[in-house]
Design a protein around this motif. Structure first.
Motif, PDB file in Angstrom:
ATOM      1  N   ALA A   1      -9.465  24.003  12.270  1.00 39.82           N
ATOM      2  CA  ALA A   1      -9.612  22.831  12.442  1.00 39.82           C
ATOM      3  C   ALA A   1      -9.231  21.461  12.786  1.00 39.82           C
ATOM      4  N   GLY A   2      -8.507  22.013  13.174  1.00 40.83           N
ATOM      5  CA  GLY A   2      -7.385  20.793  13.954  1.00 40.83           C
ATOM      6  C   GLY A   2      -6.484  21.510  14.547  1.00 40.83           C
ATOM      7  N   THR A   3      -5.727  20.880  15.333  1.00 29.58           N
ATOM      8  CA  THR A   3      -4.104  21.159  15.696  1.00 29.58           C
ATOM      9  C   THR A   3      -2.943  21.615  15.242  1.00 29.58           C
ATOM     10  N   PHE A   4      -2.425  23.110  15.286  1.00 31.07           N
ATOM     11  CA  PHE A   4      -1.673  23.164  13.628  1.00 31.07           C
ATOM     12  C   PHE A   4      -0.059  22.916  14.087  1.00 31.07           C
ATOM     13  N   VAL A   5       0.959  22.182  14.030  1.00 32.84           N
ATOM     14  CA  VAL A   5       1.836  22.360  14.338  1.00 32.84           C
ATOM     15  C   VAL A   5       2.977  22.143  12.829  1.00 32.84           C
ATOM     16  N   ASN A   6       3.828  23.229  13.312  1.00 31.19           N
ATOM     17  CA  ASN A   6       5.259  23.161  12.278  1.00 31.19           C
ATOM     18  C   ASN A   6       6.132  22.875  11.823  1.00 31.19           C
ATOM     19  N   HIS A   7       5.602  21.580  11.219  1.00 29.96           N
ATOM     20  CA  HIS A   7       6.726  20.684  11.066  1.00 29.96           C
ATOM     21  C   HIS A   7       7.816  20.976  10.122  1.00 29.96           C
ATOM     22  N   ASP A   8       9.225  20.292  10.762  1.00 29.52           N
ATOM     23  CA  ASP A   8      10.689  20.700   9.401  1.00 29.52           C
ATOM     24  C   ASP A   8      11.003  19.765   8.773  1.00 29.52           C
ATOM     25  N   PRO A   9      10.998  19.775   7.304  1.00 28.33           N
ATOM     26  CA  PRO A   9      11.237  18.790   6.692  1.00 28.33           C
ATOM     27  C   PRO A   9      11.798  17.619   7.155  1.00 28.33           C
ATOM     28  N   ALA A  10      12.714  17.925   7.924  1.00 23.14           N
ATOM     29  CA  ALA A  10      13.619  16.333   8.692  1.00 23.14           C
ATOM     30  C   ALA A  10      12.318  15.547   9.180  1.00 23.14           C
ATOM     31  N   ASP A  11      11.727  16.656   9.942  1.00 28.42           N
ATOM     32  CA  ASP A  11      10.258  15.555  10.809  1.00 28.42           C
ATOM     33  C   ASP A  11       8.952  15.142  10.185  1.00 28.42           C
TER      34      ASP A  11
ATOM     35  N   SER B   1       0.799  -1.455  -0.093  1.00 28.38           N
ATOM     36  CA  SER B   1      -0.053  -0.432   0.197  1.00 28.38           C
ATOM     37  C   SER B   1       1.141   1.482  -0.294  1.00 28.38           C
ATOM     38  N   CYS B   2       0.220   2.162  -0.086  1.00 23.94           N
ATOM     39  CA  CYS B   2       1.113   4.013  -0.332  1.00 23.94           C
ATOM     40  C   CYS B   2       0.094   4.339   0.417  1.00 23.94           C
ATOM     41  N   LEU B   3       1.391   5.487   1.215  1.00 24.29           N
ATOM     42  CA  LEU B   3       1.085   6.435   1.557  1.00 24.29           C
ATOM     43  C   LEU B   3       1.737   7.897   1.285  1.00 24.29           C
ATOM     44  N   ILE B   4       0.624   8.081   1.252  1.00 23.40           N
ATOM     45  CA  ILE B   4       0.586   9.873   0.366  1.00 23.40           C
ATOM     46  C   ILE B   4       0.342  11.124   1.267  1.00 23.40           C
ATOM     47  N   ILE B   5       1.100  12.319   1.515  1.00 30.43           N
ATOM     48  CA  ILE B   5       0.806  13.231   3.220  1.00 30.43           C
ATOM     49  C   ILE B   5       1.048  14.380   2.621  1.00 30.43           C
ATOM     50  N   SER B   6       0.864  15.604   2.716  1.00 29.84           N
ATOM     51  CA  SER B   6       0.855  17.231   1.864  1.00 29.84           C
ATOM     52  C   SER B   6       0.341  17.701   3.306  1.00 29.84           C
ATOM     53  N   VAL B   7       1.902  18.952   3.408  1.00 20.70           N
ATOM     54  CA  VAL B   7       1.632  19.138   4.748  1.00 20.70           C
ATOM     55  C   VAL B   7       2.311  20.979   5.055  1.00 20.70           C
ATOM     56  N   ALA B   8       1.918  21.606   5.238  1.00 20.27           N
ATOM     57  CA  ALA B   8       2.942  22.938   5.168  1.00 20.27           C
ATOM     58  C   ALA B   8       3.832  22.371   6.056  1.00 20.27           C
ATOM     59  N   CYS B   9       4.564  23.742   5.718  1.00 24.93           N
ATOM     60  CA  CYS B   9       6.454  23.984   6.542  1.00 24.93           C
ATOM     61  C   CYS B   9       6.476  25.682   6.255  1.00 24.93           C
ATOM     62  N   PHE B  10       6.223  25.885   7.859  1.00 27.98           N
ATOM     63  CA  PHE B  10       6.965  27.103   7.648  1.00 27.98           C
ATOM     64  C   PHE B  10       8.436  27.635   8.170  1.00 27.98           C
ATOM     65  N   ASP B  11       9.315  28.537   7.237  1.00 26.75           N
ATOM     66  CA  ASP B  11      10.444  29.005   7.846  1.00 26.75           C
ATOM     67  C   ASP B  11      10.281  30.117   9.013  1.00 26.75           C
ATOM     68  N   ASP B  12       9.056  30.742   8.203  1.00 26.64           N
ATOM     69  CA  ASP B  12       9.076  32.408   9.225  1.00 26.64           C
ATOM     70  C   ASP B  12       8.071  31.721  10.525  1.00 26.64           C
ATOM     71  N   GLU B  13       8.896  31.398  11.384  1.00 32.06           N
ATOM     72  CA  GLU B  13       8.691  31.082  13.051  1.00 32.06           C
ATOM     73  C   GLU B  13       6.851  32.396  13.185  1.00 32.06           C
ATOM     74  N   THR B  14       6.668  33.158  13.039  1.00 31.01           N
ATOM     75  CA  THR B  14       5.685  34.139  12.996  1.00 31.01           C
ATOM     76  C   THR B  14       4.586  33.934  12.079  1.00 31.01           C
ATOM     77  N   LEU B  15       5.510  33.821  11.200  1.00 30.22           N
ATOM     78  CA  LEU B  15       4.068  33.327  10.086  1.00 30.22           C
ATOM     79  C   LEU B  15       2.762  32.516  10.540  1.00 30.22           C
ATOM     80  N   ALA B  16       4.211  31.241  11.213  1.00 30.52           N
ATOM     81  CA  ALA B  16       3.257  29.612  11.509  1.00 30.52           C
ATOM     82  C   ALA B  16       2.762  29.702  12.964  1.00 30.52           C
ATOM     83  N   LYS B  17       3.189  30.740  13.806  1.00 28.67           N
ATOM     84  CA  LYS B  17       2.218  31.127  14.953  1.00 28.67           C
ATOM     85  C   LYS B  17       1.057  31.510  14.390  1.00 28.67           C
ATOM     86  N   ARG B  18       1.173  32.968  13.493  1.00 26.64           N
ATOM     87  CA  ARG B  18      -0.576  33.644  13.355  1.00 26.64           C
ATOM     88  C   ARG B  18      -1.215  32.385  12.855  1.00 26.64           C
TER      89      ARG B  18
END
Length: 83
Positions: A29-39, A5-22
């Motif tokens: 719609a749910g809990t927002f978590v700003n993951h970095d690409p390694a996560d 089977s396959c897993l397909i994901i899409s996720v927002a990732c923000f370099d600007d921490e102020t923008l991510a917090k805003r």
């Protein structure tokens, strides 16, 4: 996941921490978590990447290598992987 089977994901990732917090404060719609690409890549541990792996959703194509991320405040990253 079932074998093959396959897993397909899409996720927002923000370099600007102020923008991510805003955006986290505005997103209801749910809990927002700003993951970095390694996560995000760690979510795929033990799976076989399909196509270019984790890259910009708008440029993801199964038949081309991963394009370089452009420098900007945020990204929508996508990945497909098979078990």
């Amino acid at each position: 996941m079932a074998p093959g089977s396959c897993l397909i994901i899409s996720v927002a990732c923000f370099d600007d921490e102020t923008l991510a917090k805003r955006l986290a404060a505005e997103y209801s719609a749910g809990t927002f978590v700003n993951h970095d690409p390694a996560d995000i890549a760690s979510f795929l541990a033990g799976l076989i990447p399909v196509g270019p792996g984790l890259t910009e959703a708008g440029t993801w194509r199964a038949w081309i290598p991963a394009p370089v991320l452009r420098r900007r405040e945020g990204h929508v990253l996508a990945c497909a992987a098979r078990r």
